[in-house]
Design an enzyme around this catalytic site. Sequence first.
Site, PDB file in Angstrom:
ATOM      1  N   TYR A  98       3.047   6.636  10.544  1.00  0.00           N
ATOM      2  CA  TYR A  98       2.235   5.767  10.151  1.00  0.00           C
ATOM      3  C   TYR A  98       3.060   4.709   9.373  1.00  0.00           C
ATOM      4  O   TYR A  98       2.827   3.360   9.568  1.00  0.00           O
ATOM      5  CB  TYR A  98       1.312   6.354   9.237  1.00  0.00           C
ATOM      6  CG  TYR A  98       0.026   5.121   9.025  1.00  0.00           C
ATOM      7  CD1 TYR A  98      -0.803   4.641   9.848  1.00  0.00           C
ATOM      8  CD2 TYR A  98      -0.168   4.760   7.625  1.00  0.00           C
ATOM      9  CE1 TYR A  98      -1.762   3.848  10.016  1.00  0.00           C
ATOM     10  CE2 TYR A  98      -1.042   3.777   7.612  1.00  0.00           C
ATOM     11  CZ  TYR A  98      -2.054   3.170   8.636  1.00  0.00           C
ATOM     12  OH  TYR A  98      -2.883   2.249   8.513  1.00  0.00           O
ATOM     13  N   HIS A 147       0.911  -1.213   0.079  1.00  0.00           N
ATOM     14  CA  HIS A 147       0.173  -0.108  -0.005  1.00  0.00           C
ATOM     15  C   HIS A 147       0.822   1.278  -0.104  1.00  0.00           C
ATOM     16  O   HIS A 147       1.723   1.680   0.739  1.00  0.00           O
ATOM     17  CB  HIS A 147      -0.957   0.059   1.251  1.00  0.00           C
ATOM     18  CG  HIS A 147      -2.134  -0.840   1.093  1.00  0.00           C
ATOM     19  ND1 HIS A 147      -3.116  -0.804   1.923  1.00  0.00           N
ATOM     20  CD2 HIS A 147      -2.458  -1.934   0.254  1.00  0.00           C
ATOM     21  CE1 HIS A 147      -4.296  -1.690   1.684  1.00  0.00           C
ATOM     22  NE2 HIS A 147      -3.611  -2.438   0.411  1.00  0.00           N
ATOM     23  N   TYR A 179      -9.613   4.642   7.065  1.00  0.00           N
ATOM     24  CA  TYR A 179     -10.046   4.856   8.584  1.00  0.00           C
ATOM     25  C   TYR A 179     -11.383   5.877   8.405  1.00  0.00           C
ATOM     26  O   TYR A 179     -11.126   6.936   7.635  1.00  0.00           O
ATOM     27  CB  TYR A 179      -8.790   5.466   9.332  1.00  0.00           C
ATOM     28  CG  TYR A 179      -7.761   4.593   9.604  1.00  0.00           C
ATOM     29  CD1 TYR A 179      -7.740   3.847  10.989  1.00  0.00           C
ATOM     30  CD2 TYR A 179      -6.671   4.759   8.866  1.00  0.00           C
ATOM     31  CE1 TYR A 179      -6.895   3.165  11.141  1.00  0.00           C
ATOM     32  CE2 TYR A 179      -5.699   3.754   9.118  1.00  0.00           C
ATOM     33  CZ  TYR A 179      -5.615   2.945   9.990  1.00  0.00           C
ATOM     34  OH  TYR A 179      -4.657   2.315  10.816  1.00  0.00           O
ATOM     35  N   LYS A 220       0.048  -0.294  15.153  1.00  0.00           N
ATOM     36  CA  LYS A 220       1.225  -0.347  15.498  1.00  0.00           C
ATOM     37  C   LYS A 220       1.866  -1.607  16.656  1.00  0.00           C
ATOM     38  O   LYS A 220       3.004  -1.846  16.834  1.00  0.00           O
ATOM     39  CB  LYS A 220       1.555   0.926  16.402  1.00  0.00           C
ATOM     40  CG  LYS A 220       1.504   2.056  15.646  1.00  0.00           C
ATOM     41  CD  LYS A 220       2.915   2.410  14.928  1.00  0.00           C
ATOM     42  CE  LYS A 220       2.944   3.126  13.902  1.00  0.00           C
ATOM     43  NZ  LYS A 220       2.874   2.575  12.353  1.00  0.00           N
ATOM     44  N   PRO A 239      -5.517  -0.181  18.478  1.00  0.00           N
ATOM     45  CA  PRO A 239      -5.072  -0.631  17.188  1.00  0.00           C
ATOM     46  C   PRO A 239      -5.111   0.312  16.302  1.00  0.00           C
ATOM     47  O   PRO A 239      -4.639  -0.051  15.053  1.00  0.00           O
ATOM     48  CB  PRO A 239      -6.153  -1.902  17.127  1.00  0.00           C
ATOM     49  CG  PRO A 239      -7.446  -1.650  18.019  1.00  0.00           C
ATOM     50  CD  PRO A 239      -6.859  -0.906  18.994  1.00  0.00           C
TER      51      PRO A 239
HETATM   52  P1  FAD Z   1       0.851 -12.102  21.619  1.00  0.00           P
HETATM   53  O1  FAD Z   1       0.550 -12.196  19.979  1.00  0.00           O
HETATM   54  O2  FAD Z   1      -0.300 -11.921  22.390  1.00  0.00           O
HETATM   55  O3  FAD Z   1       1.412 -13.425  21.725  1.00  0.00           O
HETATM   56  C1  FAD Z   1       2.016 -13.834  23.081  1.00  0.00           C
HETATM   57  C2  FAD Z   1       1.821 -15.503  23.159  1.00  0.00           C
HETATM   58  O4  FAD Z   1       2.197 -15.823  24.604  1.00  0.00           O
HETATM   59  C3  FAD Z   1       0.444 -15.992  22.905  1.00  0.00           C
HETATM   60  O5  FAD Z   1       0.637 -17.073  21.887  1.00  0.00           O
HETATM   61  C4  FAD Z   1      -0.037 -16.610  24.239  1.00  0.00           C
HETATM   62  O6  FAD Z   1      -1.010 -17.646  23.978  1.00  0.00           O
HETATM   63  C5  FAD Z   1       1.261 -16.835  25.035  1.00  0.00           C
HETATM   64  N1  FAD Z   1       1.307 -16.880  26.700  1.00  0.00           N
HETATM   65  C6  FAD Z   1       0.366 -16.235  27.132  1.00  0.00           C
HETATM   66  N2  FAD Z   1       0.686 -16.460  28.522  1.00  0.00           N
HETATM   67  C7  FAD Z   1       1.493 -17.428  28.511  1.00  0.00           C
HETATM   68  C8  FAD Z   1       2.159 -18.290  29.346  1.00  0.00           C
HETATM   69  N3  FAD Z   1       1.876 -18.050  30.894  1.00  0.00           N
HETATM   70  N4  FAD Z   1       2.963 -19.451  29.159  1.00  0.00           N
HETATM   71  C9  FAD Z   1       3.294 -19.356  28.081  1.00  0.00           C
HETATM   72  N5  FAD Z   1       2.720 -18.750  26.796  1.00  0.00           N
HETATM   73  C10 FAD Z   1       1.931 -17.678  27.119  1.00  0.00           C
HETATM   74  N6  FAD Z   1      -0.729  -4.494  15.266  1.00  0.00           N
HETATM   75  C11 FAD Z   1      -0.146  -4.189  14.186  1.00  0.00           C
HETATM   76  O7  FAD Z   1       0.924  -4.033  14.256  1.00  0.00           O
HETATM   77  N7  FAD Z   1      -0.734  -3.811  13.217  1.00  0.00           N
HETATM   78  C12 FAD Z   1      -2.204  -4.218  12.970  1.00  0.00           C
HETATM   79  O8  FAD Z   1      -2.907  -3.999  12.109  1.00  0.00           O
HETATM   80  C13 FAD Z   1      -2.972  -4.488  14.330  1.00  0.00           C
HETATM   81  N8  FAD Z   1      -4.309  -4.754  14.164  1.00  0.00           N
HETATM   82  C14 FAD Z   1      -4.731  -5.436  15.449  1.00  0.00           C
HETATM   83  C15 FAD Z   1      -6.083  -5.510  15.417  1.00  0.00           C
HETATM   84  C16 FAD Z   1      -6.666  -6.114  16.379  1.00  0.00           C
HETATM   85  C17 FAD Z   1      -8.276  -6.500  16.449  1.00  0.00           C
HETATM   86  C18 FAD Z   1      -6.056  -6.712  17.702  1.00  0.00           C
HETATM   87  C19 FAD Z   1      -6.606  -7.347  18.907  1.00  0.00           C
HETATM   88  C20 FAD Z   1      -4.470  -6.249  17.585  1.00  0.00           C
HETATM   89  C21 FAD Z   1      -3.956  -5.793  16.520  1.00  0.00           C
HETATM   90  N9  FAD Z   1      -2.663  -5.477  16.572  1.00  0.00           N
HETATM   91  C22 FAD Z   1      -2.043  -4.673  15.430  1.00  0.00           C
HETATM   92  C23 FAD Z   1      -1.680  -5.742  17.507  1.00  0.00           C
HETATM   93  C24 FAD Z   1      -1.011  -7.041  17.540  1.00  0.00           C
HETATM   94  O9  FAD Z   1      -1.943  -8.025  17.116  1.00  0.00           O
HETATM   95  C25 FAD Z   1      -0.181  -7.445  18.832  1.00  0.00           C
HETATM   96  O10 FAD Z   1       0.588  -6.333  19.292  1.00  0.00           O
HETATM   97  C26 FAD Z   1       0.697  -8.749  18.670  1.00  0.00           C
HETATM   98  O11 FAD Z   1      -0.089  -9.586  18.549  1.00  0.00           O
HETATM   99  C27 FAD Z   1       1.834  -8.642  19.816  1.00  0.00           C
HETATM  100  O12 FAD Z   1       2.329 -10.027  19.550  1.00  0.00           O
HETATM  101  P2  FAD Z   1       3.327 -10.434  20.820  1.00  0.00           P
HETATM  102  O13 FAD Z   1       3.829 -11.843  20.364  1.00  0.00           O
HETATM  103  O14 FAD Z   1       3.937  -9.631  21.653  1.00  0.00           O
HETATM  104  O15 FAD Z   1       1.940 -10.996  21.735  1.00  0.00           O
HETATM  105  C1  DHB Z   2      -6.033  -3.495  10.733  1.00  0.00           C
HETATM  106  C2  DHB Z   2      -5.905  -2.659  10.123  1.00  0.00           C
HETATM  107  C3  DHB Z   2      -5.116  -1.469  10.602  1.00  0.00           C
HETATM  108  O1  DHB Z   2      -4.913  -0.284   9.525  1.00  0.00           O
HETATM  109  C4  DHB Z   2      -5.448  -1.151  12.102  1.00  0.00           C
HETATM  110  O2  DHB Z   2      -5.128   0.088  12.255  1.00  0.00           O
HETATM  111  C5  DHB Z   2      -5.666  -2.069  12.535  1.00  0.00           C
HETATM  112  C6  DHB Z   2      -6.028  -3.252  12.277  1.00  0.00           C
HETATM  113  C7  DHB Z   2      -6.426  -4.737  10.225  1.00  0.00           C
HETATM  114  O3  DHB Z   2      -6.330  -5.079   9.193  1.00  0.00           O
HETATM  115  O4  DHB Z   2      -6.660  -5.737  11.068  1.00  0.00           O
END
Ligand code: FAD
Ligand code: DHB
Length: 388
Positions: A383, A72, A200, A296, A292
């Site tokens: 962004y 994009h 958005y 980020k 979200p």
């Molecule tokens: P997580 O993905 O939460 O992974 C943590 C892992 O640890 C999990 O698998 C969990 O099961 C495991 N765990 C937890 N507790 C324990 C335990 N006690 N023992 C062992 N394992 C454990 N971010 C973006 O950059 N761009 C986006 O477009 C975006 N959109 C989003 C949309 C939504 C609706 C949501 C909810 C989030 C979005 N995010 C986005 C955020 C992004 O999904 C998270 O920031 C990302 O998943 C973080 O990764 P992580 O590995 O730190 O944590």
């Molecule tokens: C998603 C896209 C975005 O631009 C955002 O801010 C959060 C989530 C998505 O595609 O899930």
Amino acid sequence: MRTQVAIIGAGPAGLLLGQLLHRRGIDNIILERQTADYVLGRIRAGVIEQGTIDLLDEAGVGTRMHDEGLVHEGVLICIDGVRHRIPLKELTGKTLMVYGQTEITKDLMDGRAAAAAPTVYSAHDVAVHDISGNAPRVTYRADGKSHEIVCDYIAGCDGFHGISRKSVPAGAITTYERVYPLGWLGILSDTPPVTDESMYVRHPRGFALCSMRSPTRSRYYVQCSLAEDIDAWPDERFWEEFKPRLDEESRERLIIGPSIEKSIAPLRSFVAEPMRFGRLFLAGDAAHIVPPTGAKGLNLAASDVWYLSRAFIEHYAEHSDAALDHYSARALARVWKAERFSWWITTLLHAISENPFDLKIQLAELDHLFQSKAAAMAFAENYVGLPY
Ligand code: FAD
Ligand code: DHB
């Protein structure tokens, strides 16, 4: 068991760190509470920055992303039915990639399986011990037995609800938090996206987001209250709430279909400081959460992993602990700027305040964003992702 780095959590942060370390010959074991299928079933992020793309390439798992991801060059912001475009590439020279977190996780899992690096899924009662000494340990239960891993370091990549951050004595950690009185109700649907670039939407009925996963798969969100019950949202109700928030062109293009996933995510800003406690290092959502709106969260998990992987590599290859000692400060400097941007764009685009003054400020700020190249540039550089 013994390893160099014990990683807790097989989300994007843990898997990416594991892969980068493995490729540099640093032994690691990942412990994940859930099954692999459960981890793959969570629909979350969709937009990734160039820095994240580069790291996935470095981890050797970028091939499918480059084949299937959508590049994009701009992003749309629709205010009360009128579209505006921020030309990200023109302003910054950088683009974004739309490629689902589910796919990234799958690519990382496949890469790890191909490298025969160990991951223990369904690891229960994971606990960390002796993080202030030289030989920290991680204990857990799996297959009905108790296990112990002795290691040099522990990486807490276990997300917001994980045990790593909670294992730190309360006096050693400072937390900063803002909880917004709203959530996002999201659906995934096998219908062509309503726009070619993410859009958005600010509307008197509330925020909406038109995103996508592929040319045939849409991801849409509407702002909802925190008390919302997902069962009270059959697909028809979602479309009825979503459609009126769009501009006319999008309403005409909108194709409605059954949802293949539907969930509610609360909006929260949260930072824990520092990100290191003795031999325990936090990365990703374990240390910080952003709402979200700025896309980020996953990208911040990746930048933490960039700093942390380099620090471990420097420790093992060059016997220097300088980068480990600076990890928390370096990661947090970038985290806080992403926190600021995510908070700002959230308050700018959601119907949060009932105070007419706040509404006028929102509109003035948006008008400035669309009229001023400097304002658009400031938006764009945040962004597309600030440098590491
Ligand atoms: P997580 O993905 O939460 O992974 C943590 C892992 O640890 C999990 O698998 C969990 O099961 C495991 N765990 C937890 N507790 C324990 C335990 N006690 N023992 C062992 N394992 C454990 N971010 C973006 O950059 N761009 C986006 O477009 C975006 N959109 C989003 C949309 C939504 C609706 C949501 C909810 C989030 C979005 N995010 C986005 C955020 C992004 O999904 C998270 O920031 C990302 O998943 C973080 O990764 P992580 O590995 O730190 O944590
Ligand atoms: C998603 C896209 C975005 O631009 C955002 O801010 C959060 C989530 C998505 O595609 O899930």
